[in-house]
Scaffold this motif. Sequence first.
Motif, mmCIF file in Angstrom:
data_model
loop_
_atom_site.group_PDB
_atom_site.id
_atom_site.type_symbol
_atom_site.label_atom_id
_atom_site.label_comp_id
_atom_site.label_asym_id
_atom_site.label_seq_id
_atom_site.Cartn_x
_atom_site.Cartn_y
_atom_site.Cartn_z
ATOM 1 N N TRP A 116 0.848 -1.193 0.000
ATOM 2 C CA TRP A 116 0.000 0.000 0.000
ATOM 3 C C TRP A 116 0.885 1.245 0.000
ATOM 4 O O TRP A 116 2.092 1.158 0.162
ATOM 5 C CB TRP A 116 -0.944 0.005 1.194
ATOM 6 N N TRP A 117 0.242 2.396 -0.208
ATOM 7 C CA TRP A 117 0.942 3.678 -0.203
ATOM 8 C C TRP A 117 0.466 4.511 0.974
ATOM 9 O O TRP A 117 -0.727 4.556 1.267
ATOM 10 C CB TRP A 117 0.681 4.444 -1.507
ATOM 11 N N THR A 118 1.404 5.171 1.640
ATOM 12 C CA THR A 118 1.033 6.062 2.736
ATOM 13 C C THR A 118 0.564 7.397 2.165
ATOM 14 O O THR A 118 0.730 7.693 0.978
ATOM 15 C CB THR A 118 2.223 6.313 3.673
ATOM 16 N N ASP A 119 -0.003 8.222 3.027
ATOM 17 C CA ASP A 119 -0.437 9.552 2.606
ATOM 18 C C ASP A 119 0.742 10.410 2.150
ATOM 19 O O ASP A 119 0.560 11.365 1.388
ATOM 20 C CB ASP A 119 -1.160 10.257 3.755
ATOM 21 N N ASP A 120 1.929 10.086 2.613
ATOM 22 C CA ASP A 120 3.126 10.827 2.214
ATOM 23 C C ASP A 120 3.749 10.292 0.929
ATOM 24 O O ASP A 120 4.817 10.739 0.525
ATOM 25 C CB ASP A 120 4.171 10.780 3.334
ATOM 26 N N GLY A 121 3.101 9.290 0.302
ATOM 27 C CA GLY A 121 3.605 8.751 -0.947
ATOM 28 C C GLY A 121 4.701 7.721 -0.802
ATOM 29 O O GLY A 121 5.468 7.476 -1.746
ATOM 30 N N VAL A 122 4.774 7.089 0.371
ATOM 31 C CA VAL A 122 5.772 6.047 0.599
ATOM 32 C C VAL A 122 5.145 4.689 0.326
ATOM 33 O O VAL A 122 4.083 4.368 0.853
ATOM 34 C CB VAL A 122 6.309 6.095 2.048
ATOM 35 N N GLU A 123 5.791 3.882 -0.510
ATOM 36 C CA GLU A 123 5.293 2.533 -0.798
ATOM 37 C C GLU A 123 5.692 1.585 0.327
ATOM 38 O O GLU A 123 6.873 1.486 0.677
ATOM 39 C CB GLU A 123 5.862 2.024 -2.120
ATOM 40 N N MET A 124 4.715 0.895 0.881
ATOM 41 C CA MET A 124 4.944 -0.044 1.975
ATOM 42 C C MET A 124 4.701 -1.467 1.480
ATOM 43 O O MET A 124 3.755 -1.726 0.738
ATOM 44 C CB MET A 124 4.004 0.248 3.144
ATOM 45 N N ASP A 125 5.550 -2.391 1.900
ATOM 46 C CA ASP A 125 5.451 -3.789 1.505
ATOM 47 C C ASP A 125 5.564 -4.635 2.768
ATOM 48 O O ASP A 125 6.627 -4.698 3.390
ATOM 49 C CB ASP A 125 6.584 -4.120 0.530
ATOM 50 N N LEU A 126 4.465 -5.268 3.158
ATOM 51 C CA LEU A 126 4.428 -6.070 4.381
ATOM 52 C C LEU A 126 4.321 -7.546 4.029
ATOM 53 O O LEU A 126 3.385 -7.968 3.348
ATOM 54 C CB LEU A 126 3.239 -5.662 5.250
ATOM 55 N N VAL A 127 5.295 -8.346 4.474
ATOM 56 C CA VAL A 127 5.278 -9.793 4.300
ATOM 57 C C VAL A 127 5.450 -10.423 5.677
ATOM 58 O O VAL A 127 6.397 -10.094 6.404
ATOM 59 C CB VAL A 127 6.400 -10.284 3.365
ATOM 60 N N THR A 128 4.539 -11.323 6.036
ATOM 61 C CA THR A 128 4.636 -12.000 7.325
ATOM 62 C C THR A 128 4.469 -13.505 7.151
ATOM 63 O O THR A 128 3.793 -13.973 6.235
ATOM 64 C CB THR A 128 3.575 -11.488 8.322
ATOM 65 N N HIS A 129 5.102 -14.255 8.053
ATOM 66 C CA HIS A 129 4.942 -15.702 8.122
ATOM 67 C C HIS A 129 4.230 -16.063 9.419
ATOM 68 O O HIS A 129 4.382 -15.380 10.440
ATOM 69 C CB HIS A 129 6.298 -16.416 8.112
ATOM 70 N N ASP A 130 3.479 -17.154 9.380
ATOM 71 C CA ASP A 130 2.955 -17.686 10.633
ATOM 72 C C ASP A 130 4.130 -18.090 11.520
ATOM 73 O O ASP A 130 5.203 -18.461 11.040
ATOM 74 C CB ASP A 130 2.062 -18.893 10.369
ATOM 75 N N LEU A 131 3.903 -18.052 12.837
ATOM 76 C CA LEU A 131 4.976 -18.318 13.789
ATOM 77 C C LEU A 131 5.645 -19.668 13.543
ATOM 78 O O LEU A 131 6.876 -19.781 13.621
ATOM 79 C CB LEU A 131 4.417 -18.244 15.214
ATOM 80 N N ARG A 132 4.863 -20.708 13.248
ATOM 81 C CA ARG A 132 5.461 -22.028 13.022
ATOM 82 C C ARG A 132 6.420 -22.005 11.843
ATOM 83 O O ARG A 132 7.530 -22.545 11.922
ATOM 84 C CB ARG A 132 4.377 -23.086 12.809
ATOM 85 N N LYS A 133 6.003 -21.408 10.736
ATOM 86 C CA LYS A 133 6.878 -21.345 9.572
ATOM 87 C C LYS A 133 8.128 -20.537 9.888
ATOM 88 O O LYS A 133 9.244 -20.905 9.484
ATOM 89 C CB LYS A 133 6.139 -20.733 8.383
ATOM 90 N N PHE A 134 7.967 -19.441 10.620
ATOM 91 C CA PHE A 134 9.108 -18.585 10.915
ATOM 92 C C PHE A 134 10.143 -19.308 11.764
ATOM 93 O O PHE A 134 11.344 -19.239 11.482
ATOM 94 C CB PHE A 134 8.640 -17.303 11.612
ATOM 95 N N VAL A 135 9.694 -20.025 12.801
ATOM 96 C CA VAL A 135 10.680 -20.701 13.644
ATOM 97 C C VAL A 135 11.346 -21.855 12.880
ATOM 98 O O VAL A 135 12.519 -22.173 13.125
ATOM 99 C CB VAL A 135 10.070 -21.181 14.975
ATOM 100 N N ARG A 136 10.630 -22.468 11.958
ATOM 101 C CA ARG A 136 11.274 -23.485 11.115
ATOM 102 C C ARG A 136 12.370 -22.860 10.254
ATOM 103 O O ARG A 136 13.448 -23.439 10.077
ATOM 104 C CB ARG A 136 10.233 -24.164 10.236
ATOM 105 N N LEU A 137 12.100 -21.664 9.718
ATOM 106 C CA LEU A 137 13.124 -20.965 8.947
ATOM 107 C C LEU A 137 14.313 -20.595 9.831
ATOM 108 O O LEU A 137 15.470 -20.664 9.398
ATOM 109 C CB LEU A 137 12.531 -19.715 8.299
ATOM 110 N N MET A 138 14.045 -20.196 11.062
ATOM 111 C CA MET A 138 15.129 -19.893 11.996
ATOM 112 C C MET A 138 16.056 -21.090 12.169
ATOM 113 O O MET A 138 17.277 -20.942 12.268
ATOM 114 C CB MET A 138 14.566 -19.473 13.355
#
Length: 266
Positions: free
Chosen positions: A83-105
């Motif tokens: 999404w874009w903020t009101d100030d024109g900054v492009e934001m990119d949010l990527v999240t993993h579920d906790l189980r997947k994240f700890v497996r990656l760790m």
Amino acid sequence: MGPGGTIRQHVRMTADTHLPAAVDLTTAVAAEPDPLLFATVSGAHLYGFPSRDSDVDLRGVHLLPAAALVGLREPQETRSRMWWTDDGVEMDLVTHDLRKFVRLMLRRNGYVLEQLLSPLVAHSTGTHRELVALVPDIVTRHHAHHYRGFAGTQWRLYEKTGELKPLLYAFRVLLTGIHLMRSGEVQAHLPTLLGELAAPSYLPELIAAKAAAEHGAADVDRARVAVDVEALYARLDVAQGESKLPDAPAAHDALHDLLVRVRLAG
């Protein structure tokens, strides 16, 4: 503090960014369908060479309800939103579920450790702090393979495009890997690494040039940078061979217990 902990409402930016002093993320966090356990800034802002037109890469962990993991439907373990903020900054949010994240760790993945340890914190909870506390029992000498492979990917991209961005990425990940093997510390910020490790003298100039454009060309002597990158590969090999880090992570049981406890509490 559990998964419903206090929201840090603003991204704290360092002096070498080109963003406003704070970007309000309260609405973005509230819009997520499941609780966020943490969200931090990764990418060029974390690495210390953002451009004026760089987007903000937010990375983190969400917590699926237990019911989402025991039924017939495939759980949404990874989510991505832009999404874009009101100030024109492009934001990119990527999240993993906790189980997947700890497996990656546990898979010797330096990238997720950099996200977890990023000092640019958009949202944090007690679970975030617990994961951070376990990092010393996660890092191994074999994390060098991650940085060696990541550097190779970025170097090939530089050779194909001639762009400055992948060239800086290649230098950054090699220096991060060397530093990790020697100190056990995950340090992703290239200007900081330049103050702690021997590196080509022209890198500060390349960082300054990167500020002008996200996809600008690299004005460099290709033969010289190829020699310098190869030398860093050799230094990473030596650092891995001499590293006092263990061969395997010691936090498997602790991560399992944390995952079960946080999931059932959620």
